[in-house]
Enzyme design. Structure first.
Site, short mmCIF file in Angstrom:
data_model
loop_
_atom_site.label_atom_id
_atom_site.label_comp_id
_atom_site.label_asym_id
_atom_site.label_seq_id
_atom_site.Cartn_x
_atom_site.Cartn_y
_atom_site.Cartn_z
N CYS A 82 -111.04 -3.21 -36.82
CA CYS A 82 -112.45 -2.96 -36.54
C CYS A 82 -112.75 -3.65 -35.21
CB CYS A 82 -113.27 -3.58 -37.68
SG CYS A 82 -115.02 -3.57 -37.45
N GLU A 121 -107.69 4.00 -42.48
CA GLU A 121 -108.11 2.86 -43.32
C GLU A 121 -108.62 1.77 -42.41
OE1 GLU A 121 -106.29 -0.92 -45.53
OE2 GLU A 121 -105.81 -0.13 -43.57
N ARG A 168 -109.10 -5.79 -53.39
CA ARG A 168 -109.02 -5.53 -51.95
C ARG A 168 -109.94 -4.35 -51.65
NH1 ARG A 168 -105.19 -7.52 -48.59
NH2 ARG A 168 -104.88 -6.50 -46.59
N ARG A 170 -111.51 -1.79 -48.99
CA ARG A 170 -111.28 -1.20 -47.67
C ARG A 170 -111.98 0.14 -47.61
NH1 ARG A 170 -110.02 -5.59 -46.64
NH2 ARG A 170 -108.10 -6.40 -45.74
C1 LIG Z 1 -104.03 -3.23 -40.17
S1 LIG Z 1 -102.37 -3.24 -39.66
C2 LIG Z 1 -101.74 -1.82 -40.46
C3 LIG Z 1 -100.77 -2.17 -41.53
C4 LIG Z 1 -100.07 -1.00 -42.17
N1 LIG Z 1 -100.97 -0.04 -42.77
C5 LIG Z 1 -99.09 -1.50 -43.23
O1 LIG Z 1 -99.05 -0.96 -44.32
O2 LIG Z 1 -98.35 -2.44 -42.95
C6 LIG Z 1 -102.47 -2.73 -37.98
C7 LIG Z 1 -101.15 -2.68 -37.27
O3 LIG Z 1 -101.37 -2.24 -35.92
C8 LIG Z 1 -100.46 -2.92 -35.08
N2 LIG Z 1 -100.99 -2.88 -33.70
C9 LIG Z 1 -101.96 -3.66 -33.17
N3 LIG Z 1 -102.16 -3.33 -31.88
C10 LIG Z 1 -101.31 -2.32 -31.59
C11 LIG Z 1 -101.06 -1.54 -30.42
N4 LIG Z 1 -101.72 -1.78 -29.30
N5 LIG Z 1 -100.13 -0.56 -30.48
C12 LIG Z 1 -99.46 -0.31 -31.62
N6 LIG Z 1 -99.64 -1.02 -32.78
C13 LIG Z 1 -100.57 -2.00 -32.76
C14 LIG Z 1 -100.39 -4.33 -35.68
O4 LIG Z 1 -99.21 -4.98 -35.29
C15 LIG Z 1 -100.46 -4.05 -37.17
O5 LIG Z 1 -99.18 -3.95 -37.72
#
Ligand SMILES: C[S@@+](CC[C@H](N)C(=O)[O-])C[C@H]1O[C@@H](n2cnc3c(N)ncnc32)[C@H](O)[C@@H]1O
Length: 403
Positions: A82, A121, A168, A170
Site C-alpha cells: 500500500c 491482494e 489475517r 487482507r
Molecule cells: C506483499 S509481498 C508478496 C508476497 C507473496 N504474495 C508471497 O506469497 O510470498 C510483496 C513482494 O514484492 C517484492 N517487491 C518489492 N518491491 C519490488 C520491486 N520493485 N520489484 C519486484 N518485486 C518487488 C517484495 O520483495 C515482496 O516479496
C-alpha cells in the site's frame, strides 16, 4: 480460455501455490520477484527451489522491466504494498505518479498485456488511504481499471472467519474485462443483488443476507475527469465489500456466513520443538512489552503527549486462531507470538514451520538456504494460501465458461 498466468511480486509463491492447489492446469508464463536493497534474493531462490529453475521467473526490479517482454496471459495475480497512488499533471507529457510506486508497474502491465482477469491482494488499509483524503488511493486504482474497461470487485477477508488458523485480514481485488462472459452475469437488478448472489467472492466466501447495520451501504456515480481529478478531489468511505462497474460504485459492510470447521493456533503446533525456541529468564521484558501502558512523551517540537497502548494476550491463546503474523515475527517484539507449549508447559516462540502452517504453506517451504530470520520475514509478507486456493476454484469455473 487458456489458463495462462503472470505473477507479480511473487515473494515465495503464495499465489502460485494456492492456484496450483486448486488445479494443476494453470500455466505460469512469467513471474517476477525482487527484494529491494538486498544482495541475496532469498524469496526468489525459494520460489525456484519449490517450483523449479526456469527463465520464466525473473529477478529484476519490476519498475525496470519493459512490460512488452512479458508473455501474453489471461490472469494477472500479485500482492503488492500500500503506497501513495497520487498523480500529478506534468503538462504536455500527461500525468505522472510517484516514482517507485508499484501500482504503476501493474497498471503499465495491464495496459500493454490486457489480461481478461486480475486478482490482487493488499492490506485492508488500502481502502481508507491516505488518512487526509480517505479512499483516494483505491479511487485512483478503480479509475485506472475503469479506464481499461475492467469491472472490479473487492472483499476484505479475515482468514479466521472462514475457518483458517490465523486472523489475517487482507483486501482481495478481482477485476475482469467488461467483454468477458463472466461480466454478462452482471445483468442483475442491482449491484447489491449481484454482490450477494453472483459475486466472485460470494461462492467461496459466503456472506449473510443482511449487512452490518452500523454501516450504511452506499452507491455513487463514479464521475471523474481523468486520473488527476480523482487524485486531487476524490474521497469516499469504501466499506469491506463492493463493486465498481461502468461508472458506478456500490459498497457495503458485509458479514461472513461460515458454517464449516474452525482451526486454531493449537491445531498447527509442532511436537518436540527445539530448545532454542523456548524463552529463558526474559519474562519481565515480554510482560512489559505485551502489557498495557501510558507513557508521557515529548515530541521533537516540545509538545507533551501521552503514548498509550492496550494489552496483548500473553501468552497467545492456542484454542483460538492466532493474531496476524508480521514480518517482524522473528524479533523480540510486542507482536511476536509467544505460546505455552502444550507438551512441555513452557513458554516459547513459534517455529518457522508453524509460521508456514499458519499461512497454509507446506512444511519447510522456506527452508531452502535462507536464514531463519528471513524465513519468518517471508511468512509475514505472504498470504493465506488456502484463501487463494478457494479463489482458484472459482477461477477454474470462470475460465471454463469463457471457452
Ligand atoms: C506483499 S509481498 C508478496 C508476497 C507473496 N504474495 C508471497 O506469497 O510470498 C510483496 C513482494 O514484492 C517484492 N517487491 C518489492 N518491491 C519490488 C520491486 N520493485 N520489484 C519486484 N518485486 C518487488 C517484495 O520483495 C515482496 O516479496
Amino acid at each position: 480460455m487458456e489458463r495462462t498466468v503472470c505473477e507479480l511480486f511473487a515473494g515465495v509463491g503464495g499465489f502460485r501455490l494456492g492456484l496450483e492447489k486448486a488445479s494443476k492446469d494453470w500455466d505460469f508464463v512469467w513471474s517476477n520477484q525482487w527484494e529491494p536493497k538486498r544482495k541475496s534474493q532469498d524469496a526468489f531462490q525459494c520460489y525456484i527451489h519449490n517450483f523449479g529453475e526456469s527463465d520464466r521467473h525473473v529477478n529484476i526490479d519490476i519498475n525496470k522491466v519493459d512490460k512488452s517482454i512479458i508473455p501474453n496471459h489471461n490472469l494477472l495475480v500479485g500482492g503488492f504494498p500500500c503506497q501513495d497512488y497520487s498523480v500529478a499533471s506534468t503538462g504536455a507529457k500527461g500525468i505522472q505518479g510517484k516514482k517507485g510506486v508499484l501500482w504503476w508497474s501493474i497498471y503499465e502491465t495491464l495496459k500493454v498485456k490486457n489480461p481478461s482477469f486480475i486478482l490482487l491482494e493488499n492490506v485492508d488499509r488500502l481502502l481508507k488511504s491516505p488518512s487526509k483524503q480517505r479512499g483516494r488511493d483505491f479511487g485512483v486504482m478503480l479509475a485506472c481499471l475503469n479506464n481499461l474497461n475492467y469491472s472490479v470487485e473487492w472483499r476484505v477477508i479475515n482468514a479466521a472467519e472462514y475457518g483458517f488458523a490465523q486472523r489475517r485480514r487482507r483486501v482481495f481485488i478481482f477485476a475482469y474485462k467488461n467483454d468477458t462472459r463472466f461480466s454478462e452475469c452482471l445483468e442483475y437488478n442491482s449491484l447489491r443483488e449481484y454482490l450477494h448472489k453472483e459475486g466472485f467472492f460470494q461462492k467461496e466466501f459466503p456472506i449473510q443476507d443482511n449487512s452490518n447495520p452500523k454501516k450504511i451501504p452506499k452507491e455513487i456515480e463514479f464521475d471523474y475527469n481523468g486520473l488527476v481529478d480523482v487524485s486531487d478531489n476524490f474521497s469516499f468511505m469504501f466499506l469491506n465489500s463492493g463493486i465498481m462497474r461502468k461508472g458506478k460504485i456500490y459498497t457495503e459492510e458485509t458479514l461472513p456466513d461460515f458454517k464449516g470447521d474452525v482451526k486454531t493456533l493449537g491445531d498447527i503446533l509442532e511436537k518436540d520443538v527445539d530448545e532454542k525456541y523456548y524463552l529463558n529468564g526474559e519474562l519481565d521484558d515480554w510482560d512489559y512489552m505485551k502489557g498495557s501502558k501510558r507513557i508521557e512523551r515529548v515530541s521533537k517540537t516540545g509538545h507533551k503527549y501521552t503514548f498509550s497502548e492496550g494489552a496483548i494476550a500473553f501468552p497467545d491463546p492456542i484454542d483460538k486462531p492466532s493474531r496476524t503474523m508480521l514480518t517482524s515475527e522473528s524479533s523480540k517484539n510486542r507482536s511476536t507470538h509467544i505460546i505455552r507449549d502444550p507438551q512441555t508447559n513452557r513458554l516459547r516462540k513459534l517455529t518457522p514451520v508453524e509460521c508456514e502452517r499458519l499461512n497454509g504453506f507446506d512444511d519447510n517451504w522456506t527452508n531452502k538456504g535462507m536464514s531463519e530470520r528471513f524465513r519468518y520475514f517471508c511468512m509475514g509478507n505472504a498470504l493465506v494460501v488456502g484463501l487463494v486456493e478457494k479463489m482458484g476454484n472459482a477461477l477454474v469455473d470462470i475460465f471454463k465458461k469463457e471457452e
